[in-house]
Design an enzyme around this catalytic site. Structure first.
Site, PDB file in Angstrom:
ATOM      1  N   ASN B 134       8.830  48.977  21.301  1.00 56.78           N
ATOM      2  CA  ASN B 134       8.602  47.591  20.968  1.00 56.78           C
ATOM      3  C   ASN B 134       8.552  47.575  19.081  1.00 56.78           C
ATOM      4  O   ASN B 134       7.600  47.754  18.721  1.00 56.78           O
ATOM      5  CB  ASN B 134       7.239  47.457  21.557  1.00 56.78           C
ATOM      6  N   PHE B 135       9.619  47.066  18.871  1.00 56.21           N
ATOM      7  CA  PHE B 135       9.640  46.789  17.238  1.00 56.21           C
ATOM      8  C   PHE B 135       9.824  45.460  16.979  1.00 56.21           C
ATOM      9  O   PHE B 135      10.110  44.797  16.218  1.00 56.21           O
ATOM     10  CB  PHE B 135      11.009  47.455  16.974  1.00 56.21           C
ATOM     11  N   CYS B 137       6.766  42.978  18.304  1.00 56.05           N
ATOM     12  CA  CYS B 137       5.406  42.172  18.466  1.00 56.05           C
ATOM     13  C   CYS B 137       5.463  41.765  16.908  1.00 56.05           C
ATOM     14  O   CYS B 137       5.006  42.574  16.160  1.00 56.05           O
ATOM     15  CB  CYS B 137       4.411  43.061  19.038  1.00 56.05           C
ATOM     16  N   CYS B 345      28.291   3.221  32.581  1.00 59.53           N
ATOM     17  CA  CYS B 345      27.383   2.627  31.484  1.00 59.53           C
ATOM     18  C   CYS B 345      26.364   1.778  31.865  1.00 59.53           C
ATOM     19  O   CYS B 345      26.465   0.882  32.780  1.00 59.53           O
ATOM     20  CB  CYS B 345      28.332   1.920  30.346  1.00 59.53           C
ATOM     21  N   CYS B 382      36.099   7.684  15.391  1.00 60.04           N
ATOM     22  CA  CYS B 382      35.522   8.585  16.015  1.00 60.04           C
ATOM     23  C   CYS B 382      35.950  10.085  15.481  1.00 60.04           C
ATOM     24  O   CYS B 382      37.071  10.139  15.335  1.00 60.04           O
ATOM     25  CB  CYS B 382      35.670   8.496  17.445  1.00 60.04           C
ATOM     26  N   CYS B 392      23.283  10.225  25.180  1.00 56.64           N
ATOM     27  CA  CYS B 392      23.650   9.333  26.413  1.00 56.64           C
ATOM     28  C   CYS B 392      22.869   9.443  27.816  1.00 56.64           C
ATOM     29  O   CYS B 392      22.566  11.002  27.965  1.00 56.64           O
ATOM     30  CB  CYS B 392      25.093   9.244  26.897  1.00 56.64           C
TER      31      CYS B 392
END
Lengths: 455, 424
Positions: B134-135, B137, B345, B382, B392
């Protein structure tokens, strides 16, 4: 109480049961429900719901405020467009207005955002320390408003806001118009109409003189002389008649008259009960009448309409309320004769069936009879001409029976404005009347201020 | 049905779904329930030196979505607050009772060789399948020179990993902290130290919200708060990127990766595996829903694999790595344009106002006779950014359509507009 129904018995249910029968038709949303429902709003741009609202409430904005736990902000947004937003939230046919336009109706969801319920939530839960609108500096101008219904109240509030002093002349004991006297009890519970009027009057500068009736102890001529402007919000005070023999026999009554009595009754157990009854008509008033009689305990309620379901003025939502109350909706039949018993009281009605012939409604010749202890007429309201009986009032241009107004709500007489159901503009809805009152007030204000500047 | 079994860094498990080192794996009671529910393995909540850590109350807080769904969770819990002896005894028993499941033990002791040399044989004696260092926490323990305080210094990572490989014969998985700038540095250090695998990500430093009445952040301890470690769906995009960075780094290529970070569905798991993971670890989703979620995860993954013709996880593990590259190698000539399905739509106008206000003015709002609006893409404007499709609310309403512009592949390295382009 109601003379023509005095011979009828009283409801069988006790007061508690009846009170329950007339409790809130659509109970309010709680905090969590409101938060969930508000999260469904897509915050549309050029929102279709706003387009569909006659009073142009910024719906996406107030719903976003609800969702962000800014209830006061939401309420202020609503009230700034519609000071009677609380009653509109309850009585508007949202199913044909904002909620019909809601984009969430699309085929993927088939369910609009409950805009009416959210509007009610905002106004029920906003907790203002003081009235949320402040009057502008006094202008010294005085405006007369005739009728303390939605149109008149809305107009008065907006005028007061702009610093004008307003006197409302009202025929009835209470202000509120149809909200007080004409809406089904279960749609506006807990004396809401009066509470809303009290709130509205908090702005100050509005005096209501009750028991004053245009055409009886008041004339347009004198109002126009005594005030800088006049607004007429007269409504449609007369009930349409069938034009048929025995129309005044005991057991015959205008639905509006019964609803008015019911709305004002402190003790529902004292009301007359027509165990078998007929309601003539197909609008929301007809539905309100039929459902309320069913809720009083009537076991055989027939709503009869001369055309088909699709032609009914009542929305599908209203028709569903009637069906849920076991009201029978009969279509394609028109009254032919009031049937009386040997004491001259209503015992039923004979109808003749109708159909369309080349687009015209015709009787088929077939008849049938329905037994009834009472018949309620809800075939529409009409303008009460007696209100416009002085020399100036008679000059008003009319649009059919109603008062003609232009886009600014001004009548043919300068300085005299009108709005709500007594004009032909728009739909006959509370929300429409509120909008008329508001727009008329803005027009009056503009006119009065123009005169000030010119002087 | 597809075979979900794995062999990860030498550790066998019937499926790739492991519970991460966290409260759900704190003691035998929980772990047995997890195995009964069908989890392929667990990483036992981090053991440390006695005396055991002491925890505060309260410990968790959350970041919510609009419908109160939990987007992310934050915790200020430390490593196990039970004695080493009890934990070791329980681990021994559970491994004995559940020999087919992977049981990995998470460890965190001070950054001195003696400390590791002392604890490793004890753990090995339990019969556990591997250890996870556990390096990562980021709260509490890091203030004492452990956890992310080690993980943030590559030299320390390398050194401790090497001690573990020296003093223990079990596979060593190094759990990495995301609270760094370049995850590859930590992974390379672990690799140099001889790690058999890396697991990532551990939690991210976070404050989820502030109580504006009391003017204190959450979670509240008395009248104070402290930063915690953030996990749950919100961290998944960060975790996926860090996994991909390691998977495609030539220095660590082939190093087994156990993916952690917001995994709550079979699809999440498949995405981590596609980016190079050999196993996945779950915590938040189990904490919010209980252990039963593994049923749907296994079923969904296996059915999807069947539908794709994948017989085992190896068949698709790392398949998306090759398609993940640096920006400079992307095809500059590739072009998509938004296309709105007018039938689908609903007229909400969100695409229009998003593009109009904040992007390229490429969606016209055309008022119709009935007062409604029709929204149409202006192809010439666009740029294919995806914003309209993202905002949307209707599924499949806006499609980004690939344009055939007749231009071949061209990356920035070879683009004549690039002053530093590679000249052929």
């Amino acid at each position: 109480m109601i003379e023509s129904l005095n011979h009828l018995p009283h409801p069988r249910d006790n007061a508690a049961t009846l009170a329950d029968n007339f409790s809130d038709l659509a109970p309010p949303l709680n905090d969590r429900q409101a938060r969930l429902e508000s999260s469904r709003c897509l915050y549309c741009y050029d929102a279709p719901c706003v387009n569909a609202c006659p009073s142009e409430i910024d719906i996406p904005s107030f719903i976003r405020n609800i969702h962000q736990e800014n209830i006061q902000g939401a309420a202020q947004t609503i009230l700034s467009a519609n000071i009677l937003g609380g009653s509109c939230a309850r009585v508007c046919p949202t199913e044909v207005l904002c909620q019909q336009a809601c984009v969430r109706n699309h085929h993927q969801e088939c369910a609009p955002v409950l805009i009416g319920q959210l509007q009610r939530y905002a106004l029920d839960n906003a907790n203002f320390d003081a009235h949320p609108f402040q009057r502008a500096a006094a202008t010294g101008k005085r405006v007369a408003v005739v009728g303390a219904g939605p149109a008149g109240l809305s107009c008065a509030h907006r005028l007061a806001l702009h610093g004008h002093d307003v006197v409302i002349f009202e025929r009835c004991e209470k202000a509120g118009g149809l909200n007080e006297y004409g809406i089904a009890k279960y749609k506006l519970v807990d004396d809401f109409a009066q509470r809303e009027v009290d709130f509205l009057l908090q702005i100050g500068g509005i005096e209501i003189r009750h028991g004053r009736t245009l055409g009886v102890d008041l004339t347009l001529t004198e109002l126009r002389q005594q005030f800088d402007a006049v607004f007429l919000g007269l409504g449609l005070a007369a009930s349409r008649q069938l034009g048929m023999a025995d129309e005044t026999a005991p057991g015959m009554l205008a639905a509006t008259q019964f609803i008015r009595e019911l709305r004002q009754a402190d003790d529902l157990t004292k009301l007359p009960l027509a165990d078998r009854c007929i309601v003539l008509g197909a609008g929301n008033t007809a539905i309100d009448m039929a459902v309320q009689m069913a809720r009083l305990g009537a076991r055989d309620v027939n709503l009869v309409y001369r055309r088909g379901h699709e032609d009914m003025g009542a929305t599908l939502h209203e028709q569903d309320i009637a069906k849920a109350a076991q009201v029978r909706l009969m279509t394609w039949a028109q009254p032919q004769q009031v049937l009386l018993d040997d004491q001259g009281r209503v015992r039923g009605m004979r109808f003749e069936r109708t159909h369309l012939v080349n687009g015209r409604l015709c009787a088929t010749g077939e008849t049938f009879e329905l037994a009834a202890d009472a018949i309620f007429k809800a075939i529409g309201q009409a303008f009460d001409d007696s209100a416009l009986d002085d020399p100036m009032a008679r000059e008003l241009q009319r649009d059919g029976e109603r008062i003609q107004v232009d886009g600014q709500l001004q009548t043919s007489i300068a300085g005299v404005y009108a709005g709500g159901d007594c004009t032909a503009l728009g739909q006959d809805l509370t929300v429409q009347a509120v909008q008329h009152g508001k727009l008329a007030a803005e027009a009056i204000h503009a006119q009065l201020m123009l005169n000030v500047e010119a002087a | 049905m597809a075979d979900l079994s794995i062999q990860f860094a030498g550790i066998k498990a019937p499926n790739p779904f492991w519970l991460a080192s966290a409260p759900p794996t704190d003691k035998a009671y929980n772990v047995v329930r997890a195995f009964e529910a069908g989890w392929g393995g667990v990483v036992w909540k981090t053991l440390g030196e006695d005396p055991a850590a002491v925890n505060v109350s309260s410990r968790y807080s959350a970041h919510y979505g609009v419908n109160r769904e939990v987007m992310g969770m934050n915790n200020i819990e430390l490593i196990t607050d039970r004695s080493l002896e009890i934990n070791l005894r329980e681990i021994t028993q559970v491994k004995k009772d559940w020999p087919d499941r992977a049981l990995v033990v998470s460890l965190m002791v001070p950054c001195v060789e003696e400390a590791w040399k002392a604890i490793l044989p004890l753990v090995e004696a339990t019969g556990a399948d591997g250890i996870e260092l556990n390096f990562g926490c980021p709260h509490g323990m890091s203030e004492r020179g452990m956890g992310s305080a080690v993980g943030q210094v590559p030299e320390y990572v390398e050194r401790v990993t090497r001690w573990c490989k020296t003093h223990c014969s079990l596979p060593v998985i190094v759990k990495l902290t995301p609270n760094i700038t370049d995850i590859r540095q930590s992974a390379r250090a672990a690799h140099r130290g001889g790690a058999d695998a890396v697991s990532l990500i551990n939690t991210i430093n976070s404050i989820t919200s502030v109580d504006l009445e009391r003017m204190v952040a959450l979670p509240i301890v008395g009248n104070q708060s402290t930063h915690g470690g953030y996990c749950g769906p919100a961290v998944k995009p960060i975790a996926l990127n860090m996994v991909a960075e390691i998977a495609r780094d030539p220095e660590t290529r082939g190093l087994p990766i156990s993916g952690i970070g917001g995994i709550g569905s079979w699809r999440d798991a498949a995405e981590f595996i596609a980016l190079g993971c050999g196993s996945v670890q779950v915590c938040t989703a189990a904490m919010l829903n209980g252990f039963r979620i593994v049923e749907e995860m296994k079923d969904g993954l296996s059915r999807w694999m069947d539908s794709q013709g994948y017989k085992s996880l190896q068949d698709f593990s790392g398949r998306a790595v090759g398609n993940t590259t640096d920006w400079k190698y992307l095809d500059i000539n590739y072009q998509v344009i938004a296309k709105i399905d007018q039938q689908a739509c609903i007229g909400c106008g969100r695409c229009h106002i998003a593009c109009e206000d904040t992007a390229h003015q490429a969606i016209a709002s055309l008022k119709q006779a009935d007062g409604s609006h029709r929204y149409e893409v202006i192809d010439a404007e666009c740029v294919g950014c995806n914003l309209c499709q993202i905002t949307c609310p209707v599924q499949d309403c806006i499609e980004m359509v690939v344009q055939d512009n007749g231009k071949g592949f061209l990356d920035w390295e070879h683009d004549p507009r690039n002053p530093y382009a590679v000249r052929a």
